[in-house]
Design an enzyme around this catalytic site. Structure first.
Site, PDB file in Angstrom:
ATOM      1  N   GLY A 127      52.369  36.578  34.145  1.00  0.00           N
ATOM      2  CA  GLY A 127      52.136  37.937  34.626  1.00  0.00           C
ATOM      3  C   GLY A 127      50.923  38.085  35.514  1.00  0.00           C
TER       4      GLY A 127
ATOM      5  CB  CYS B  80      21.790  49.338  32.188  1.00  0.00           C
ATOM      6  SG  CYS B  80      20.678  50.021  33.434  1.00  0.00           S
TER       7      CYS B  80
ATOM      8  CE1 TYR C  32      36.976  49.704  36.862  1.00  0.00           C
ATOM      9  CE2 TYR C  32      35.760  51.228  38.246  1.00  0.00           C
ATOM     10  CZ  TYR C  32      36.437  50.036  38.087  1.00  0.00           C
ATOM     11  OH  TYR C  32      36.592  49.165  39.153  1.00  0.00           O
TER      12      TYR C  32
ATOM     13  CG  HIS D 286      38.658  39.212  36.138  1.00  0.00           C
ATOM     14  ND1 HIS D 286      39.897  39.325  36.742  1.00  0.00           N
ATOM     15  CD2 HIS D 286      38.064  38.124  36.713  1.00  0.00           C
ATOM     16  CE1 HIS D 286      40.036  38.357  37.638  1.00  0.00           C
ATOM     17  NE2 HIS D 286      38.947  37.608  37.634  1.00  0.00           N
TER      18      HIS D 286
HETATM   19  P1  OAD Z   1      48.465  41.695  39.828  1.00  0.00           P
HETATM   20  O1  OAD Z   1      48.797  43.131  39.841  1.00  0.00           O
HETATM   21  O2  OAD Z   1      47.887  41.109  41.062  1.00  0.00           O
HETATM   22  O3  OAD Z   1      49.769  40.852  39.476  1.00  0.00           O
HETATM   23  C1  OAD Z   1      50.583  41.208  38.400  1.00  0.00           C
HETATM   24  C2  OAD Z   1      51.721  40.214  38.314  1.00  0.00           C
HETATM   25  O4  OAD Z   1      52.474  40.545  37.158  1.00  0.00           O
HETATM   26  C3  OAD Z   1      52.683  40.235  39.504  1.00  0.00           C
HETATM   27  O5  OAD Z   1      52.891  38.895  39.963  1.00  0.00           O
HETATM   28  C4  OAD Z   1      53.978  40.811  38.931  1.00  0.00           C
HETATM   29  O6  OAD Z   1      55.142  40.251  39.519  1.00  0.00           O
HETATM   30  C5  OAD Z   1      53.848  40.403  37.465  1.00  0.00           C
HETATM   31  N1  OAD Z   1      54.579  41.267  36.519  1.00  0.00           N
HETATM   32  C6  OAD Z   1      54.910  42.573  36.609  1.00  0.00           C
HETATM   33  N2  OAD Z   1      55.572  42.977  35.507  1.00  0.00           N
HETATM   34  C7  OAD Z   1      55.661  41.906  34.684  1.00  0.00           C
HETATM   35  C8  OAD Z   1      56.225  41.664  33.403  1.00  0.00           C
HETATM   36  N3  OAD Z   1      56.839  42.634  32.713  1.00  0.00           N
HETATM   37  N4  OAD Z   1      56.122  40.431  32.889  1.00  0.00           N
HETATM   38  C9  OAD Z   1      55.482  39.429  33.578  1.00  0.00           C
HETATM   39  N5  OAD Z   1      54.939  39.601  34.783  1.00  0.00           N
HETATM   40  C10 OAD Z   1      55.031  40.808  35.347  1.00  0.00           C
HETATM   41  O7  OAD Z   1      47.531  41.456  38.543  1.00  0.00           O
HETATM   42  P2  OAD Z   1      46.584  40.201  38.224  1.00  0.00           P
HETATM   43  O8  OAD Z   1      47.139  38.953  38.790  1.00  0.00           O
HETATM   44  O9  OAD Z   1      46.268  40.257  36.789  1.00  0.00           O
HETATM   45  O10 OAD Z   1      40.486  42.136  38.699  1.00  0.00           O
HETATM   46  O11 OAD Z   1      45.296  40.609  39.068  1.00  0.00           O
HETATM   47  C11 OAD Z   1      44.173  39.776  39.076  1.00  0.00           C
HETATM   48  C12 OAD Z   1      42.927  40.601  39.200  1.00  0.00           C
HETATM   49  O12 OAD Z   1      43.009  41.444  40.347  1.00  0.00           O
HETATM   50  C13 OAD Z   1      42.713  41.558  38.044  1.00  0.00           C
HETATM   51  O13 OAD Z   1      42.106  40.965  36.915  1.00  0.00           O
HETATM   52  C14 OAD Z   1      41.830  42.618  38.649  1.00  0.00           C
HETATM   53  C15 OAD Z   1      42.421  42.740  40.029  1.00  0.00           C
HETATM   54  O14 OAD Z   1      41.517  43.081  41.037  1.00  0.00           O
HETATM   55  C16 OAD Z   1      39.541  42.781  37.974  1.00  0.00           C
HETATM   56  O15 OAD Z   1      39.767  43.751  37.280  1.00  0.00           O
HETATM   57  C17 OAD Z   1      38.204  42.195  38.111  1.00  0.00           C
END
Ligand code: OAD
Length: 247
Positions: free
Chosen positions: A191, A123, A64, A115
């Site tokens: 995104g 802690c 992290y 998130h």
């Molecule tokens: P993901 O990695 O699951 O999805 C990212 C999305 O962004 C995908 O649908 C891609 O197609 C899209 N993408 C990629 N490049 C892009 C661009 N230039 N413009 C627009 N879209 C684009 O990420 P999240 O949906 O954010 O949890 O993931 C949700 C959660 O899963 C996160 O918050 C994280 C993870 O586990 C925690 O950290 C608690």
């Protein structure tokens, strides 16, 4: 684009719900994109649960801190800036993010963090907040082990301030996110893969209360059959803001 720009001009409360795709244009990896996504390269069972942290605190903390270092070195991109600009033109704008970076804030728009944040460690035992110092150690590559700091009150390990699998979302942001989704008339989903619940409920809540939902993603998929879909990168948000309000 014209139709959505018109809805933007008329909207009373706009919600922008962002995911990792928005920060990807600042060089922060997404989670699930093929090859580059964090969960394609690393095992969440080893890095993103309370049990994983207790089993190997140094491995987790180092990972992290590596991510936090990347965020500190990154800059807000044109999408973060366009969203901050939008706030100057619409009556009310609420930004709800799943991202754990601070790039929306650095672009000038406060957000609801569903998130948590890489910048708010606490802690693992007593929950006391811990001030995040500048990351130290060799963080040039992932996988460096770093002993987490200890809590000033109880000597417990300090953990990253992000929500892990199996944990509840923090109450206040989740309630604020629900209230925003239930009360907006225009909702943007940008995104995100929309697979992580309960966050993924928000666009469905907005649809349920009659809001227009606009989904922006380079990969085409539906969250329902009722949203408008703009296929392309998140920078479409900048084009929309320009179309609706000019410079
Ligand atoms: P993901 O990695 O699951 O999805 C990212 C999305 O962004 C995908 O649908 C891609 O197609 C899209 N993408 C990629 N490049 C892009 C661009 N230039 N413009 C627009 N879209 C684009 O990420 P999240 O949906 O954010 O949890 O993931 C949700 C959660 O899963 C996160 O918050 C994280 C993870 O586990 C925690 O950290 C608690």
């Amino acid at each position: 684009m014209k139709l959505i720009a018109k809805r933007l001009q008329e909207a009373k409360h706009v919600v922008v719900f962002t995911g990792a795709g928005v920060s990807s244009e600042s060089g922060i990896p997404t989670f699930r994109d093929a090859l580059t996504g964090l969960w394609e390269r690393f095992d969440p069972a080893q890095l993103a649960t309370p049990e994983a942290f207790r089993a190997d605190p140094s491995l987790c903390w180092g990972w992290y801190e590596w991510r936090r270092q990347k965020v500190l070195q990154a800059q807000p991109n044109e999408v973060h800036l366009a969203i901050a600009e939008l706030a100057k033109h619409v009556s009310k704008l609420t930004v709800v993010t799943q991202n754990v970076d601070d790039l929306h804030e650095r672009a000038g728009k406060g957000v609801i963090h569903l998130h948590g944040s890489l910048h708010s460690p606490r802690c693992i035992d007593c929950g006391n907040a811990h001030e995040a110092a500048l990351p130290s150690g060799d963080l040039s590559k992932h996988g460096c082990r770093l002993e987490p700091p200890r809590c000033n009150s109880c000597e417990g390990y300090i953990r990253p301030g992000v929500v892990w699998f199996g944990e509840m979302l923090p109450d206040a942001p989740w309630t604020a996110g629900l209230t925003a989704a239930d009360s907006c008339d225009l909702f943007f989903l940008i995104g995100t893969s929309g697979v992580v619940y309960p966050a993924a409920e928000l666009p469905l809540r907005a649809l349920g209360t009659g809001a227009t939902v606009v989904h922006i993603n380079p990969v085409r998929f539906e969250i329902s059959s009722q949203e408008y879909f703009l296929q392309g990168p998140a920078s479409a948000m900048q084009a929309l803001t320009l179309e609706a309000f000019g410079r």
